[in-house]
Design an enzyme around this catalytic site. Structure first.
Site, PDB file in Angstrom:
ATOM      1  N   GLY A 246       0.814  -1.212   0.000  1.00  9.48           N
ATOM      2  CA  GLY A 246       0.000   0.000   0.000  1.00  9.48           C
ATOM      3  C   GLY A 246       0.842   1.254   0.000  1.00  9.48           C
ATOM      4  O   GLY A 246       0.577   2.175  -0.739  1.00  9.48           O
ATOM      5  N   PHE A 247       1.858   1.320   0.827  1.00 10.12           N
ATOM      6  CA  PHE A 247       2.722   2.508   0.945  1.00 10.12           C
ATOM      7  C   PHE A 247       1.946   3.757   1.351  1.00 10.12           C
ATOM      8  O   PHE A 247       2.438   4.868   1.176  1.00 10.12           O
ATOM      9  CB  PHE A 247       3.492   2.778  -0.353  1.00 10.12           C
ATOM     10  CG  PHE A 247       4.367   1.640  -0.809  1.00 10.12           C
ATOM     11  CD1 PHE A 247       5.269   1.052   0.058  1.00 10.12           C
ATOM     12  CD2 PHE A 247       4.291   1.163  -2.105  1.00 10.12           C
ATOM     13  CE1 PHE A 247       6.086   0.002  -0.356  1.00 10.12           C
ATOM     14  CE2 PHE A 247       5.095   0.115  -2.529  1.00 10.12           C
ATOM     15  CZ  PHE A 247       6.000  -0.469  -1.646  1.00 10.12           C
ATOM     16  N   ILE A 473       0.098  -5.914   5.191  1.00  7.41           N
ATOM     17  CA  ILE A 473       0.142  -5.314   3.850  1.00  7.41           C
ATOM     18  C   ILE A 473       1.319  -5.851   3.039  1.00  7.41           C
ATOM     19  O   ILE A 473       1.711  -5.273   2.030  1.00  7.41           O
ATOM     20  CB  ILE A 473       0.155  -3.771   3.911  1.00  7.41           C
ATOM     21  CG1 ILE A 473       1.348  -3.239   4.713  1.00  7.41           C
ATOM     22  CG2 ILE A 473      -1.141  -3.261   4.502  1.00  7.41           C
ATOM     23  CD1 ILE A 473       1.508  -1.707   4.628  1.00  7.41           C
ATOM     24  N   ASN A 634      11.319  -9.824  13.482  1.00  4.60           N
ATOM     25  CA  ASN A 634      11.711 -10.850  12.508  1.00  4.60           C
ATOM     26  C   ASN A 634      12.795 -10.228  11.618  1.00  4.60           C
ATOM     27  O   ASN A 634      12.475  -9.530  10.649  1.00  4.60           O
ATOM     28  CB  ASN A 634      10.494 -11.294  11.689  1.00  4.60           C
ATOM     29  CG  ASN A 634      10.788 -12.501  10.818  1.00  4.60           C
ATOM     30  OD1 ASN A 634      11.883 -13.073  10.881  1.00  4.60           O
ATOM     31  ND2 ASN A 634       9.827 -12.888  10.008  1.00  4.60           N
ATOM     32  N   THR A 637      12.539  -9.947   7.564  1.00  4.52           N
ATOM     33  CA  THR A 637      11.490  -9.089   7.001  1.00  4.52           C
ATOM     34  C   THR A 637      11.742  -7.631   7.372  1.00  4.52           C
ATOM     35  O   THR A 637      11.440  -6.735   6.589  1.00  4.52           O
ATOM     36  CB  THR A 637      10.075  -9.524   7.457  1.00  4.52           C
ATOM     37  OG1 THR A 637      10.061  -9.703   8.867  1.00  4.52           O
ATOM     38  CG2 THR A 637       9.641 -10.801   6.773  1.00  4.52           C
ATOM     39  N   GLY A 705       9.112  -0.554  15.055  1.00  6.08           N
ATOM     40  CA  GLY A 705       8.502  -0.458  13.723  1.00  6.08           C
ATOM     41  C   GLY A 705       9.525  -0.036  12.686  1.00  6.08           C
ATOM     42  O   GLY A 705      10.478   0.675  13.003  1.00  6.08           O
ATOM     43  N   GLY A 707       8.642   0.186   8.862  1.00  2.57           N
ATOM     44  CA  GLY A 707       8.144   0.338   7.493  1.00  2.57           C
ATOM     45  C   GLY A 707       8.674   1.547   6.747  1.00  2.57           C
ATOM     46  O   GLY A 707       8.791   1.524   5.533  1.00  2.57           O
ATOM     47  N   GLU A 708       8.974   2.615   7.453  1.00  6.52           N
ATOM     48  CA  GLU A 708       9.200   3.883   6.762  1.00  6.52           C
ATOM     49  C   GLU A 708      10.610   4.445   6.845  1.00  6.52           C
ATOM     50  O   GLU A 708      11.087   5.094   5.913  1.00  6.52           O
ATOM     51  CB  GLU A 708       8.179   4.907   7.284  1.00  6.52           C
ATOM     52  CG  GLU A 708       6.804   4.380   6.962  1.00  6.52           C
ATOM     53  CD  GLU A 708       5.640   5.149   7.517  1.00  6.52           C
ATOM     54  OE1 GLU A 708       5.346   4.943   8.698  1.00  6.52           O
ATOM     55  OE2 GLU A 708       5.036   5.916   6.780  1.00  6.52           O
TER      56      GLU A 708
END
Ligand code: MOS
Length: 744
Positions: A246-247, A473, A634, A637, A705, A707-708
């Protein structure tokens, strides 16, 4: 309140260990079931008709030819649509939509690609063919705003997105060394692999709406749709089991989703819409273009005395989206005098929206390029300049950091990269015909956390089930939930089933803002503990496997309970007591620690570029990064998130750009051929190191976190490397071959 510093996960066995994705097999074998692939009994297909002007009025639609096409069931448009309610469109209300107006609400056209009709037919091909036969006539108005970078217009000031401390203007005025630069970044596409898709079905005589959507927030979409359709939340289910990334553009609900649900009701059958790539790019979200002015003041020793960061970004006429470029700036460096301001300009594009590290990634390009300019001006090593201005506590809040290891990120990445071999003289490093450039930048992203609920079931067949209404996602959320359950119960991962992505499950967060891991795992842990309490009660009860023992004397071990002398599996305990399962429920939320500490991740990227000056070809040869995200739940990932961010940053730095026609604001390159992305051949050698300092102040698992943050800082490191190679300072992204040629 939980004492977060006393974590059960100080020495974990599964958490923090390399764990293959538990959903990998489903994806590899094609059984995963992405929204666009789903089929429903009697389903029809919708295909939107996009406007071909960017500013004006839809005067008429000629539908006769299209309606006569084979398989066409209906065509929805302004004159043939249901009357609905508008959404409040706010995170505070638990929803976010891309347009406050409803699909086909009126005949005003605000952007090229806005839907003027939706064709519904028996097959996808029939719907598409008929959509191309719809004839729309428009009155095109003058004055379409082509884009921020096509105008000198100022935009509207957003007071709420600005901050100030000290007296930055005076400090800048009196600074010994000054940098005053303006940076421009073109709009970008998320270009996620899986396009927006909706499958909507009304059940129970139209009382109940079930929507499959590729979304980063099933609850947000449910809340928005419940209001728009005026139905109770419990009569609306949103499902998103697998998402092809999704981003950020799947945080909002887009008009196709509402139009699809209306179509399903009007034709009395399930309807599916999968946006074609072109429509996904024009009306499915983008990172807005930005123009930023950064002023840095420093003394001769390199100590920052002033930072002034003024930004303008695009929004659309149908949504006020603020891409807050300055939001990391007040926390980035130790400096007494700092201000940020933010303006937005309405442009005739589809609505921009969050895109991976929204705002900050653009802001950090400007700030970290300006820091490089300052280092050059001072004749100082750029790493040393950053170390000199390291913020020992959060200068924005005055609070101590929960955990910060930027200095180690800088020194470790510099060592692995070989920064000490850098000759700072411009263009001095060569290899054959190529000029080598070294550049670096720091990176950062905030570490947020949201409230969350979860449910866990221990079953007599020996399996464990965990559920939460968040989404995976593609980042690996399924797997880390299973890891948390395995950690606390000692159950083998193969016996753990995880369910996510449904509003019928306990309320979970958006998959966004790099917050899901820190938000979901503590709730899952609470649910596991609750289930363990329940099975202990069963075990010590009458006829139980540990009848008469004290429940507190039992603990979980290897998929069962032990009293220290013998271990009995959960399955046997349930069998013995003739139970099929026990359940646990849990919830978790951020607490007082948020007012005691500041939570943010930091890292550093070092980049080697090679330029062939004869043909102005620039290539990113190597990226070496060290990032501190607390504990990686993890590691493979997590590292993969940073590697993906680096490739995305390469695109931002050198290639990616949405091109709007200056004559009519049409998006010209709305396809994957003309919108240039990094390919495998462009991808550099990437070396990512994740430090391992669990942040137990943030949550009991210690993860912040990931993701970004990996995307932030990449583009400026590239631009700084190009400066080192060429002596040319590029302040506009992407740094295209044309730009390199023009200045060579
Ligand atoms: Mo991210 S922009 O919160 O998906």
């Amino acid at each position: 309140m939980n004492d977060l510093t006393q974590s059960a996960f100080a020495k974990p066995r599964v958490v923090g260990q390399r764990t293959p994705r538990i959903d990998g097999e489903y994806k590899l074998t094609g059984r995963a079931g992405y929204t666009g692939e789903l089929l429903a009994e009697g389903m029809r297909y919708g295909y939107p008709v996009p406007a071909t002007i960017a500013n004006g009025v839809l005067e008429s639609l000629e539908l006769d030819d299209a309606l006569a096409m084979p398989g066409v069931v209906d065509i929805l448009h302004h004159g043939h649509f249901e009357s609905l309610h508008r959404s409040p469109n706010s995170m505070a209300h638990g929803d976010m939509v891309s347009e406050v107006r409803l699909p086909f609400e009126d005949e005003r056209i605000y952007y090229h690609g806005q839907y003027v009709a939706l064709v519904v037919a028996e097959t996808f091909e029939q719907a598409r063919a008929a959509a191309q036969r719809v004839v729309a006539r428009y009155r095109e108005d003058d004055g379409a705003v082509v884009g921020l970078l096509h105008t000198d217009t100022q935009g509207e000031l957003q007071e709420s997105a600005g901050t100030s401390r000290g007296d930055p203007e005076a400090a800048f005025g009196g600074a010994e060394v000054k940098i005053d630069s303006t940076y421009q970044i073109a709009a970008e596409s998320h270009l996620q692999m899986e396009m927006h898709a909706t499958l909507a079905e009304w059940r129970d005589d139209g009382k109940r709406l079930v929507v499959h959507e590729s979304t980063q927030g099933v609850f947000f979409q449910r809340n928005a749709m419940a209001r728009i359709f005026g139905i109770a939340q419990e009569n609306l289910e949103v499902i998103s089991h697998y998402i092809g990334s999704g981003f950020g553009n799947k945080l909002f609900m887009w008009p196709h989703a509402v139009a699809t649900a209306v179509a399903a009701r009007m034709v009395g059958r399930p309807v599916k819409v999968v946006l074609p790539r072109q429509q996904d790019m024009t009306g499915g979200g983008n990172r807005p273009a930005s123009r930023q002015r950064v002023r840095l003041g420093a003394d001769r020793s390199g100590k920052l005395t002033s930072v002034i960061h003024d930004s303008t970004t695009e929004t659309s006429w149908v949504h006020q989206y603020v891409d807050a470029c300055g939001s990391a700036t007040p926390s980035f460096y130790a400096c007494d005098n700092v201000s940020t301001s933010q303006r937005v300009l309405e442009v005739n594009h589809g609505t921009p929206c969050p895109m991976r590290a929204p705002g900050e990634v653009s802001g950090i390009f400007a700030l970290e390029t300006a820091m490089d300019e300052l280092a050059v001006e001072l004749g100082m090593d750029p790493v040393e300049l950053r170390q000199k201005n390291n913020a020992e506590q959060d200068p924005a809040s005055g609070l101590p950091w929960s955990s910060k290891h930027l200095d180690e990120c800088l020194t470790s990445a510099a060592r692995r990269f070989g920064w000490d071999k850098r000759d700072p003289a411009i263009g001095s490093m060569r290899d054959g015909d190529e000029i080598i450039g070294y550049g670096m930048a720091s990176c950062t992203w905030s570490a947020g956390r949201q409230p969350c609920e979860a449910r866990v079931e221990l079953r007599a067949d020996g399996s464990l089930f965990a559920a939460c209404g968040t989404q995976d996602i593609g980042t690996g959320t399924y797997t880390i939930v299973a890891q948390a359950v395995a950690e606390l119960t000692g159950t083998d991962l193969s016996r753990i089933e995880v369910k996510l992505g449904e509003t019928s499950l306990p309320a979970g967060p958006l998959s966004g803002g790099s917050m899901a891991t820190a938000t979901v795992l503590p709730a899952v842990a609470a649910a596991v503990r609750d289930a363990l309490d329940a099975i202990k009660e069963v075990a010590v009860g009458s006829g139980g496997a540990f009848e008469g023992s004290d429940a507190d004397s039992l603990s979980a071990e290897a998929g069962g309970l032990t009293d220290g002398k013998r271990r009995v599996s959960f399955a046997e305990i349930l069998e013995t007591s003739k139970l099929s399962s026990v359940n646990g429920k849990g919830s978790a939320a951020p607490g007082d620690e948020r007012s005691e500490y500041s939570f943010r991740s930091f890292g550093a990227h070092f980049v080697e570029i090679r330029i062939d000056p004869e043909i102005s070809r620039v290539r990113v040869a190597r990226v070496v990064s060290t990032i501190d995200i607390g504990r990686a739940i993890n590691p493979p990932t997590a590292r993969n998130q940073v590697e993906g961010g680096i490739v995305m940053g390469l695109g931002m730095g050198l290639l990616e750009k949405l091109d709007y026609d200056p004559r009519d604001a049409r998006l010209i390159n709305a396809n994957v051929a003309d919108y240039i992305l990094p390919t495998h051949a462009d991808a550099p050698e990437i070396d990512v190191e994740l430090l391992d300092y669990p942040d137990f102040k943030h949550n009991e698992f210690g993860g912040r976190g990931v993701g970004e943050i990996g995307l932030t800082g990449v583009a400026p490191a590239i631009a700084n490397a190009i400066y080192h190679a060429t002596g040319k300072r590029y302040r506009d992204l992407p740094i295209t071959i044309e730009a390199l040629l023009a200045s060579s």
